[in-house]
Write a protein that holds these residues in place. Structure first.
Motif, short mmCIF file in Angstrom:
data_model
loop_
_atom_site.label_atom_id
_atom_site.label_comp_id
_atom_site.label_asym_id
_atom_site.label_seq_id
_atom_site.Cartn_x
_atom_site.Cartn_y
_atom_site.Cartn_z
N VAL A 79 0.83 -1.21 0.00
CA VAL A 79 0.00 0.00 0.00
C VAL A 79 0.86 1.26 0.00
O VAL A 79 0.56 2.24 -0.69
CB VAL A 79 -0.95 0.00 1.22
CG1 VAL A 79 -1.71 1.32 1.31
CG2 VAL A 79 -1.93 -1.17 1.11
N GLY A 80 1.96 1.23 0.74
CA GLY A 80 2.80 2.41 0.85
C GLY A 80 3.71 2.66 -0.33
O GLY A 80 4.02 3.81 -0.65
N ARG A 81 4.16 1.57 -0.99
CA ARG A 81 5.17 1.71 -2.03
C ARG A 81 4.69 1.37 -3.44
O ARG A 81 5.23 1.87 -4.43
CB ARG A 81 6.37 0.81 -1.71
CG ARG A 81 7.12 1.22 -0.46
CD ARG A 81 7.74 2.58 -0.62
NE ARG A 81 8.51 2.97 0.56
CZ ARG A 81 9.12 4.14 0.69
NH1 ARG A 81 9.05 5.02 -0.28
NH2 ARG A 81 9.79 4.43 1.79
N VAL A 82 3.69 0.51 -3.55
CA VAL A 82 3.24 0.07 -4.88
C VAL A 82 2.03 0.87 -5.35
O VAL A 82 1.99 1.34 -6.49
CB VAL A 82 2.91 -1.44 -4.86
CG1 VAL A 82 2.36 -1.87 -6.22
CG2 VAL A 82 4.15 -2.26 -4.50
N ARG A 88 -4.72 4.26 -3.17
CA ARG A 88 -4.86 4.09 -1.72
C ARG A 88 -6.20 4.62 -1.24
O ARG A 88 -6.88 3.98 -0.43
CB ARG A 88 -3.71 4.79 -0.98
CG ARG A 88 -2.40 4.06 -1.09
CD ARG A 88 -1.39 4.60 -0.08
NE ARG A 88 -0.97 5.96 -0.37
CZ ARG A 88 0.06 6.26 -1.15
NH1 ARG A 88 0.76 5.29 -1.74
NH2 ARG A 88 0.41 7.52 -1.36
N ARG A 89 -6.61 5.78 -1.74
CA ARG A 89 -7.91 6.33 -1.35
C ARG A 89 -9.05 5.44 -1.85
O ARG A 89 -10.04 5.23 -1.16
CB ARG A 89 -8.07 7.75 -1.91
CG ARG A 89 -7.28 8.80 -1.15
CD ARG A 89 -7.69 10.20 -1.54
NE ARG A 89 -7.28 10.51 -2.90
CZ ARG A 89 -6.12 11.08 -3.21
NH1 ARG A 89 -5.26 11.38 -2.25
NH2 ARG A 89 -5.81 11.36 -4.46
N ARG A 90 -8.90 4.91 -3.06
CA ARG A 90 -9.96 4.09 -3.65
C ARG A 90 -10.16 2.79 -2.88
O ARG A 90 -11.28 2.31 -2.72
CB ARG A 90 -9.60 3.80 -5.10
CG ARG A 90 -10.73 3.13 -5.91
CD ARG A 90 -10.23 2.78 -7.30
NE ARG A 90 -9.53 3.91 -7.92
CZ ARG A 90 -8.63 3.78 -8.88
NH1 ARG A 90 -8.27 2.58 -9.31
NH2 ARG A 90 -8.06 4.86 -9.40
N TYR A 91 -9.07 2.21 -2.40
CA TYR A 91 -9.15 0.90 -1.75
C TYR A 91 -9.22 0.99 -0.22
O TYR A 91 -9.25 -0.03 0.45
CB TYR A 91 -7.94 0.04 -2.13
CG TYR A 91 -7.82 -0.22 -3.62
CD1 TYR A 91 -8.94 -0.53 -4.39
CD2 TYR A 91 -6.59 -0.14 -4.26
CE1 TYR A 91 -8.84 -0.75 -5.76
CE2 TYR A 91 -6.47 -0.37 -5.63
CZ TYR A 91 -7.59 -0.67 -6.37
OH TYR A 91 -7.49 -0.90 -7.71
N LEU A 98 -11.55 -5.55 5.16
CA LEU A 98 -10.75 -6.77 5.13
C LEU A 98 -9.92 -6.93 6.41
O LEU A 98 -9.47 -8.03 6.72
CB LEU A 98 -9.82 -6.75 3.92
CG LEU A 98 -9.20 -8.09 3.48
CD1 LEU A 98 -10.29 -9.09 3.15
CD2 LEU A 98 -8.30 -7.87 2.26
N LEU A 99 -9.76 -5.87 7.15
CA LEU A 99 -9.06 -5.95 8.42
C LEU A 99 -9.84 -6.79 9.43
O LEU A 99 -9.24 -7.47 10.28
CB LEU A 99 -8.86 -4.53 8.97
CG LEU A 99 -8.22 -4.37 10.34
CD1 LEU A 99 -6.79 -4.91 10.32
CD2 LEU A 99 -8.23 -2.91 10.77
N SER A 125 -4.21 -5.84 6.02
CA SER A 125 -5.12 -4.71 5.87
C SER A 125 -4.95 -3.66 6.96
O SER A 125 -5.66 -2.65 6.95
CB SER A 125 -6.56 -5.22 5.84
OG SER A 125 -6.75 -6.06 4.71
N PHE A 126 -4.03 -3.87 7.90
CA PHE A 126 -3.69 -2.79 8.81
C PHE A 126 -3.15 -1.59 8.03
O PHE A 126 -3.12 -0.47 8.52
CB PHE A 126 -2.64 -3.24 9.83
CG PHE A 126 -3.22 -3.90 11.05
CD1 PHE A 126 -4.01 -3.18 11.93
CD2 PHE A 126 -2.96 -5.23 11.34
CE1 PHE A 126 -4.55 -3.77 13.06
CE2 PHE A 126 -3.48 -5.83 12.46
CZ PHE A 126 -4.28 -5.11 13.33
N ALA A 127 -2.72 -1.85 6.78
CA ALA A 127 -2.22 -0.78 5.92
C ALA A 127 -3.32 0.22 5.57
O ALA A 127 -3.03 1.28 4.99
CB ALA A 127 -1.61 -1.36 4.65
#
Length: 211
Positions: A79-82, A88-91, A98-99, A125-127
């Protein structure tokens, strides 16, 4: 731009009055309140689920914890790099669901391999924290961003303790599997019912950006 270039350096240490004033302004903003709620409560409740691993399966708890750590690492990197900021906002909402949703499987006491996969997927999903933090900072004036980040971090850690206490309290009266399922269901409910407020916060962010 580097972290050093983006940093906000205060000329003096903020006093109690300034801290109090900033906190009042933070919690008076409906969008920031909604984002803080989503950063703190669903996350903390799932940490409560993890606190019951030893009670649920004493001999497999180490495997569960290792799977959770691996999932968290993969989720943060992905989530942070790819993903892009827009992705990120969309998902973000799907990640928040999912968490918690995988933990609902504990209602049927899944086999160890299934439970381990559940830990891995849910922990990735903590991301969901990352896009929520981005939205929170976009609503925050530069001079108090460091303060707001501190409030968010402290609140998140506090709610992790509260989540463990809530899960432990339920487990005192029911099985560990039932407690995990119940706490996960509460997390899902909070995520779903607070979604309109998070969407509204995003709309406010767009208006501020376009202003």
């Amino acid at each position: 731009m580097t972290v050093r270039e983006r940093s906000i350096r205060l000329t003096r240490r903020p006093g109690l009055r300034q801290t109090w004033t900033t906190n009042i302004a933070l919690f008076s903003h409906s969008g920031q309140r909604a984002l803080l709620l989503n950063l703190w409560v669903p996350n903390g409740l799932i940490v409560g689920c993890e606190a019951l691993f030893i009670s649920y399966a004493p001999h497999q708890a180490g495997v569960f914890l290792a799977a959770g750590s691996a999932g968290m690492l993969l989720g943060d990197l992905t989530v942070g790099r790819v993903l892009t900021a827009e992705q990120r906002r969309r998902y973000a909402f799907a990640l928040r669901l999912l968490l918690a949703v995988p933990y609902l499987l504990f209602a049927i006491h899944p086999p160890v391999l299934v439970a381990t996969a559940t830990m891995f997927i849910a922990s990735a999903s903590f991301a969901a924290t990352l896009p929520l933090q981005e939205q929170l900072l976009e609503l925050t004036p530069d001079p108090v961003r460091g303060h707001v980040q501190g409030v968010e971090s402290a609140g998140r850690m506090t709610w992790q303790s509260i989540g463990a206490a809530v899960a432990g309290g339920i487990a005192q009266h029911f099985t560990a599997g039932t407690a995990i399922t119940s706490v996960a269901a509460i997390s899902v409910a909070i995520t779903v019912f607070s979604r309109p407020f998070v969407v509204r916060a995003r709309a406010v962010r767009v208006q501020v950006t376009n202003a």
